[in-house]
Design a protein around this motif. Structure first.
Motif, PDB file in Angstrom:
ATOM      1  N   VAL A 144     -11.754   0.475   4.090  1.00 23.71           N
ATOM      2  CA  VAL A 144     -12.337   0.263   2.763  1.00 23.71           C
ATOM      3  C   VAL A 144     -11.841  -1.057   2.175  1.00 23.71           C
ATOM      4  CG1 VAL A 144     -12.347   1.085   0.376  1.00 23.71           C
ATOM      5  CG2 VAL A 144     -12.726   2.697   2.260  1.00 23.71           C
ATOM      6  N   ALA A 145     -10.526  -1.273   2.254  1.00 26.97           N
ATOM      7  CA  ALA A 145      -9.942  -2.481   1.668  1.00 26.97           C
ATOM      8  C   ALA A 145     -10.431  -3.739   2.370  1.00 26.97           C
ATOM      9  CB  ALA A 145      -8.421  -2.394   1.724  1.00 26.97           C
ATOM     10  N   PHE A 146     -10.396  -3.731   3.694  1.00 22.98           N
ATOM     11  CA  PHE A 146     -10.787  -4.930   4.411  1.00 22.98           C
ATOM     12  C   PHE A 146     -12.292  -5.080   4.504  1.00 22.98           C
ATOM     13  CE2 PHE A 146      -7.166  -7.281   6.210  1.00 22.98           C
ATOM     14  CZ  PHE A 146      -6.177  -6.618   5.513  1.00 22.98           C
ATOM     15  N   THR A 204       0.835  -1.211   0.000  1.00 26.37           N
ATOM     16  CA  THR A 204       0.000   0.000   0.000  1.00 26.37           C
ATOM     17  C   THR A 204       0.866   1.257   0.000  1.00 26.37           C
ATOM     18  OG1 THR A 204      -0.247  -0.222   2.409  1.00 26.37           O
ATOM     19  CG2 THR A 204      -2.035  -1.060   1.028  1.00 26.37           C
ATOM     20  N   SER A 236     -14.201  -4.500   1.877  1.00 20.82           N
ATOM     21  CA  SER A 236     -14.445  -5.203   0.615  1.00 20.82           C
ATOM     22  C   SER A 236     -14.047  -6.669   0.727  1.00 20.82           C
ATOM     23  CB  SER A 236     -13.676  -4.532  -0.520  1.00 20.82           C
ATOM     24  OG  SER A 236     -14.147  -3.216  -0.735  1.00 20.82           O
ATOM     25  N   PHE A 237     -12.919  -6.922   1.384  1.00 25.68           N
ATOM     26  CA  PHE A 237     -12.461  -8.294   1.603  1.00 25.68           C
ATOM     27  C   PHE A 237     -13.496  -9.093   2.391  1.00 25.68           C
ATOM     28  CE2 PHE A 237     -10.460 -11.434   4.319  1.00 25.68           C
ATOM     29  CZ  PHE A 237      -9.603 -12.124   3.473  1.00 25.68           C
ATOM     30  N   LEU A 288      -8.569   4.019   4.649  1.00 25.52           N
ATOM     31  CA  LEU A 288      -8.281   3.188   3.485  1.00 25.52           C
ATOM     32  C   LEU A 288      -8.219   1.713   3.870  1.00 25.52           C
ATOM     33  CD1 LEU A 288      -5.591   5.378   1.680  1.00 25.52           C
ATOM     34  CD2 LEU A 288      -7.930   4.914   0.904  1.00 25.52           C
ATOM     35  N   PHE A 289      -7.665   1.422   5.037  1.00 26.09           N
ATOM     36  CA  PHE A 289      -7.649   0.035   5.517  1.00 26.09           C
ATOM     37  C   PHE A 289      -9.070  -0.493   5.652  1.00 26.09           C
ATOM     38  CE2 PHE A 289      -7.767  -3.295   8.635  1.00 26.09           C
ATOM     39  CZ  PHE A 289      -6.616  -4.028   8.424  1.00 26.09           C
ATOM     40  N   ILE A 343      -2.493  -3.542 -10.197  1.00 28.16           N
ATOM     41  CA  ILE A 343      -1.838  -3.399  -8.904  1.00 28.16           C
ATOM     42  C   ILE A 343      -0.344  -3.685  -9.015  1.00 28.16           C
ATOM     43  CG2 ILE A 343      -1.729  -4.324  -6.551  1.00 28.16           C
ATOM     44  CD1 ILE A 343      -4.776  -4.862  -6.837  1.00 28.16           C
ATOM     45  N   LEU A 399     -13.251  -2.660 -10.230  1.00 24.38           N
ATOM     46  CA  LEU A 399     -12.037  -2.729  -9.423  1.00 24.38           C
ATOM     47  C   LEU A 399     -10.823  -2.993 -10.299  1.00 24.38           C
ATOM     48  CD1 LEU A 399     -13.297  -4.828  -6.383  1.00 24.38           C
ATOM     49  CD2 LEU A 399     -12.893  -2.366  -6.482  1.00 24.38           C
ATOM     50  N   SER A 402      -3.812  -5.637  10.988  1.00 24.78           N
ATOM     51  CA  SER A 402      -3.051  -6.517  10.094  1.00 24.78           C
ATOM     52  C   SER A 402      -2.279  -7.573  10.878  1.00 24.78           C
ATOM     53  CB  SER A 402      -2.092  -5.703   9.222  1.00 24.78           C
ATOM     54  OG  SER A 402      -1.066  -5.108   9.998  1.00 24.78           O
TER      55      SER A 402
END
Length: 278
Positions: free
Chosen positions: A240-242, A32, A244-245, A237-238, A270, A264, A54
């Motif tokens: 949002v990412a997690f 990231t 979605s995960f 941002l974390f 990426i 996406l 994390s």
């Protein structure tokens, strides 16, 4: 550490002095960091919540040690030529001397700034008493000034994150932190733009705003207009990412299908941000 630390420190300090607010997003690992670096931001910051989660731990409860936080900050700083600010929670100490030691050690990691908050990590007494809170920032500021480069110290008042909805006390704390030597002032989760404007008008040092709070859904233009100089994202941002995960993983478990949003980026998109050889 990459680049010249004195140049990075001066560059970071100068960002707070230019007109308007700059955005300082918060990566939580090397990947990231490389993505945010590649997108062209001016500076980055670590996130205590992103690090804790994390590692499979909770944030703000002392589950991450000072050694772990500083090692993580060093990894992020080594992965970018951008100035990096570290979220060092309450300095990993209650006493001023312990906070000062954290600042001295932080100066060896490659970061050029950090935030120290007045939250104790104790649910029974979540905020340090006023006098001790100021002494802690004074000790941190003295240690920061003793470093051989410009190290930007951010002082945080955590009242509104812990149910103490007292704007008068919050501003009084930040003004005292300013007098104690803090370079940047920060009060997460203020209730609205009016409170943020009142804070900016009450202090003489740059103010940091936490973007992404549901309580204060404001844009960069909104907060810049009332005097904010720096915008951080914290764990936004974390999350949002997690988020979605988690949504995709729950769908996989419940429906046996990995749903993919075609909007996406792909793995190839990426990979373009990553270093050759991993």
């Amino acid at each position: 550490m990459p680049g010249d630390i004195a140049e990075k420190g001066a560059r970071f300090r100068a960002l707070h002095e230019r007109g308007g607010a700059f955005v300082m997003p918060n990566p939580w690992d090397l990947g990231t960091t490389r993505i945010l670096d590649g997108l062209g931001f001016d500076a980055l910051a670590t996130t205590s919540a992103g690090l804790a989660y994390s590692l499979g731990r909770r944030d703000g409860e002392g589950a991450v040690s000072r050694d772990e936080a500083l090692a993580h900050a060093a990894l992020i700083a080594a992965a970018t030529e951008l100035p990096v600010n570290a979220d060092l929670e309450n300095g990993f100490a209650d006493d001023p001397a312990g906070v000062a030691e954290t600042i001295r050690r932080a100066g060896e990691t490659g970061i050029v700034g950090c935030s120290i908050e007045d939250a104790t990590g104790d649910r029974q007494r979540p905020i340090y008493d006023f006098g001790l809170a100021v002494e802690r920032i004074a000790a941190a500021a003295e240690a920061a000034r003793a470093l051989p480069f410009a190290f930007t110290l951010t002082a945080r008042s955590e009242n509104f994150l812990h149910g103490r909805r007292d704007l008068e006390d919050t501003i009084a704390r930040l003004k005292a932190f300013e007098e104690a030597g803090a370079d940047v002032l920060y009060a997460p989760a203020l209730p609205d733009i009016d409170a943020l404007a009142e804070l900016c008008q009450a202090v003489g040092k740059p103010v940091n705003f936490l973007m992404g709070s549901a309580r204060t859904p404001l844009s960069a233009a909104d907060v810049s207009a009332v005097g904010v100089r720096r915008i951080s994202i914290g764990s936004g941002l974390f999350n949002v990412a997690f988020g979605s995960f988690l949504k995709a993983a729950k769908g996989l478990h419940e429906d046996g299908l990995l749903a993919r949003d075609k909007s996406l980026p792909t793995g190839r998109d990426i990979a373009a941000f990553m270093a050759d050889g991993g």
